[in-house]
Design a protein around this motif. Structure first.
Motif, mmCIF file in Angstrom:
data_model
loop_
_atom_site.group_PDB
_atom_site.id
_atom_site.type_symbol
_atom_site.label_atom_id
_atom_site.label_comp_id
_atom_site.label_asym_id
_atom_site.label_seq_id
_atom_site.Cartn_x
_atom_site.Cartn_y
_atom_site.Cartn_z
ATOM 1 N N PRO A 255 0.824 -1.210 0.000
ATOM 2 C CA PRO A 255 0.000 0.000 0.000
ATOM 3 C C PRO A 255 0.857 1.258 0.000
ATOM 4 O O PRO A 255 1.924 1.309 0.621
ATOM 5 N N SER A 256 0.392 2.279 -0.718
ATOM 6 C CA SER A 256 1.105 3.547 -0.754
ATOM 7 C C SER A 256 1.019 4.223 0.606
ATOM 8 O O SER A 256 0.028 4.102 1.322
ATOM 9 N N THR A 257 2.050 4.918 0.957
ATOM 10 C CA THR A 257 2.082 5.632 2.235
ATOM 11 C C THR A 257 2.226 7.121 1.985
ATOM 12 O O THR A 257 2.660 7.546 0.927
ATOM 13 N N MET A 258 1.831 7.901 2.944
ATOM 14 C CA MET A 258 2.008 9.345 2.859
ATOM 15 C C MET A 258 2.267 9.869 4.258
ATOM 16 O O MET A 258 1.349 9.943 5.081
ATOM 17 N N THR A 259 3.491 10.165 4.546
ATOM 18 C CA THR A 259 3.872 10.673 5.859
ATOM 19 C C THR A 259 4.527 12.030 5.677
ATOM 20 O O THR A 259 5.629 12.123 5.130
ATOM 21 N N ILE A 277 5.158 24.424 4.912
ATOM 22 C CA ILE A 277 4.919 24.908 3.544
ATOM 23 C C ILE A 277 5.762 24.154 2.517
ATOM 24 O O ILE A 277 5.224 23.707 1.486
ATOM 25 N N PRO A 278 7.080 23.947 2.740
ATOM 26 C CA PRO A 278 7.850 23.165 1.752
ATOM 27 C C PRO A 278 7.294 21.771 1.534
ATOM 28 O O PRO A 278 7.250 21.282 0.400
ATOM 29 N N CYS A 279 6.839 21.114 2.599
ATOM 30 C CA CYS A 279 6.293 19.762 2.451
ATOM 31 C C CYS A 279 4.973 19.777 1.691
ATOM 32 O O CYS A 279 4.741 18.953 0.807
ATOM 33 N N LEU A 280 4.084 20.717 2.060
ATOM 34 C CA LEU A 280 2.797 20.782 1.393
ATOM 35 C C LEU A 280 2.939 21.070 -0.098
ATOM 36 O O LEU A 280 2.146 20.614 -0.915
ATOM 37 N N LEU A 281 3.979 21.817 -0.458
ATOM 38 C CA LEU A 281 4.157 22.191 -1.857
ATOM 39 C C LEU A 281 4.981 21.187 -2.659
ATOM 40 O O LEU A 281 4.706 20.960 -3.838
ATOM 41 N N PHE A 282 5.994 20.589 -2.021
ATOM 42 C CA PHE A 282 6.978 19.854 -2.813
ATOM 43 C C PHE A 282 7.198 18.397 -2.419
ATOM 44 O O PHE A 282 7.838 17.671 -3.171
ATOM 45 N N GLN A 283 6.720 17.946 -1.277
ATOM 46 C CA GLN A 283 6.985 16.567 -0.891
ATOM 47 C C GLN A 283 6.297 15.602 -1.846
ATOM 48 O O GLN A 283 5.164 15.825 -2.260
ATOM 49 N N ASP A 284 6.998 14.520 -2.195
ATOM 50 C CA ASP A 284 6.446 13.549 -3.129
ATOM 51 C C ASP A 284 5.158 12.945 -2.587
ATOM 52 O O ASP A 284 5.027 12.664 -1.404
ATOM 53 N N ILE A 285 4.191 12.748 -3.497
ATOM 54 C CA ILE A 285 2.920 12.109 -3.156
ATOM 55 C C ILE A 285 2.700 10.953 -4.132
ATOM 56 O O ILE A 285 2.591 11.177 -5.333
ATOM 57 N N PRO A 286 2.625 9.718 -3.652
ATOM 58 C CA PRO A 286 2.891 9.281 -2.279
ATOM 59 C C PRO A 286 4.385 9.157 -2.037
ATOM 60 O O PRO A 286 5.170 9.393 -2.962
ATOM 61 N N ASP A 287 4.779 8.751 -0.808
ATOM 62 C CA ASP A 287 6.189 8.503 -0.552
ATOM 63 C C ASP A 287 6.679 7.467 -1.543
ATOM 64 O O ASP A 287 6.048 6.442 -1.762
ATOM 65 N N VAL A 288 7.828 7.728 -2.173
ATOM 66 C CA VAL A 288 8.334 6.851 -3.227
ATOM 67 C C VAL A 288 8.930 5.588 -2.623
ATOM 68 O O VAL A 288 9.713 5.648 -1.674
ATOM 69 N N THR A 289 8.565 4.416 -3.166
ATOM 70 C CA THR A 289 9.147 3.157 -2.738
ATOM 71 C C THR A 289 10.478 2.961 -3.445
ATOM 72 O O THR A 289 10.560 3.033 -4.675
ATOM 73 N N LEU A 290 11.538 2.704 -2.672
ATOM 74 C CA LEU A 290 12.878 2.561 -3.226
ATOM 75 C C LEU A 290 13.317 1.108 -3.203
ATOM 76 O O LEU A 290 12.963 0.343 -2.306
ATOM 77 N N ASP A 291 14.090 0.723 -4.216
ATOM 78 C CA ASP A 291 14.666 -0.608 -4.257
ATOM 79 C C ASP A 291 15.704 -0.751 -3.152
ATOM 80 O O ASP A 291 16.558 0.122 -2.967
ATOM 81 N N GLU A 292 15.645 -1.837 -2.415
ATOM 82 C CA GLU A 292 16.535 -2.014 -1.268
ATOM 83 C C GLU A 292 17.993 -2.113 -1.687
ATOM 84 O O GLU A 292 18.894 -1.718 -0.943
#
Length: 342
Positions: A255-259, A277-292
């Protein structure tokens, strides 16, 4: 502000020069398309064959003519040269002429040509890589505002409002789309591209851009789904061993997450406030899943995914070039909503 210094007999020469200038810019934009997604310099090294590394001589670098003279093959290794190079050159040259037809030899021709030089590489990069590089969109937003300065204060305000409203609207749509569909609904770079278009075309164009891009993208996507089984270009997930496809399809996606960064524990209050403000404007939606193992983003386009950037770019060009036509064809109120101009 119209340039009327040249005699009438010289105008065909200026038109021919502008077309050739467009071809030259198109040749440079091919370099941008090839190198920017890879994080490479667009200045050095010089143009070379991507397959064998053969450095192109000046006579191998003439727009269109060199490709025709070489019969579409590298002189070094003999491998085919993609016709995309000629397509980009001709497309840029023809769009330069279309801008001249729309604005004549007046100052608005300058920002129109700059916009073309931004939209062409962004379109081809998004089609191939599914990204809209910030190294092109952010300077493009600044350029749109700066180029409005000679047109007066109202034009500058229009550009700033257009960029701001375009960015905030698509940022809101990006978040709402994720909440509704529980997955990424808009690409993270789309809001920057809309801000770029708003900076060049003004806030009045935004509704038309949204309408034309959504409508045309939906129609073509449905047709492609019916004909090929997918809406966008093939993704990496379709290039794997078919015997593994069934097991991969059965595996459930996490499931996608958003923190929000400012809600994470352990932060002092002042840092939380500064991050809002920086998070509301620029944070990735959703949090990107990265390869381990590699640390790279784990995302591949699904069959129903379609890159939205090319449709935004097409809509922007339509409003840029067809503004007067929209005003003649549609009622005044509708034409204004679609970005029509006199």
């Amino acid at each position: 502000m119209t340039f009327t210094y040249a005699p009438g007999w010289a105008e065909p020469l200026f038109i021919l020069f502008l077309f050739f200038l467009g071809l030259c810019f198109g040749s440079f934009l091919n370099v941008v398309i090839a190198r920017v997604p890879e994080g490479l310099s667009i200045v050095r090294p010089g143009s070379r064959c991507p397959k064998c590394g053969h450095v192109l001589s000046w006579y191998e670098n003439i727009p269109v003519l060199s490709w025709l003279g070489l019969r579409g093959k590298c002189r070094g290794c003999g491998m085919p040269i993609s016709p995309r190079y000629v397509l980009v050159e001709l497309l840029t040259g023809l769009l330069f002429l279309a801008c001249l037809k729309r604005f004549d030899w007046a100052y608005p021709l300058v920002p129109a040509l700059v916009l073309v030089c931004l939209l062409v590489p962004l379109t081809f990069i998004d089609l191939e890589h599914w990204i809209l590089p910030l190294s092109l969109t952010v300077p493009g937003i600044v350029a749109g505002i700066v180029l409005a300065i000679p047109l007066g204060q109202d034009a500058v305000v229009n550009a700033v409002v257009g960029a701001s409203v375009g960015f905030l609207t698509f940022r809101f749509m990006e978040y709402v789309g994720w909440k509704v569909f529980k997955k990424e609904a808009l690409g993270g770079g789309d809001k920057f591209l809309v801000a770029l278009l708003g900076a060049f075309l003004g806030w009045q164009s935004l509704l038309g851009i949204l309408f034309f891009s959504s409508f045309q993208g939906a129609v073509v996507g449905v047709v492609m789904l019916a004909l090929t089984g997918r809406a966008g270009p093939r993704g990496e997930e379709e290039k794997v061993d078919p015997s593994k496809a069934s097991s991969e399809e059965e595996a459930e996606e996490p499931p996608s997450t958003m923190t929000w960064e400012f809600t994470k524990p352990g932060l002092p209050w002042w840092k939380r406030v500064a991050l809002v403000i920086p998070c509301l404007l620029f944070q990735d939606i959703p949090d990107v899943t990265l390869d381990e193992e590699t640390g790279e983003e784990q995302w591949e386009p699904e069959a129903t995914n379609i890159p939205f950037g090319p449709w935004l770019a097409l809509a922007g060009l339509e409003i840029l070039l067809l503004g007067p036509w929209l005003s003649r064809v549609f009622p005044v109120e509708v034409a204004m909503m679609l970005g029509g101009t006199q």
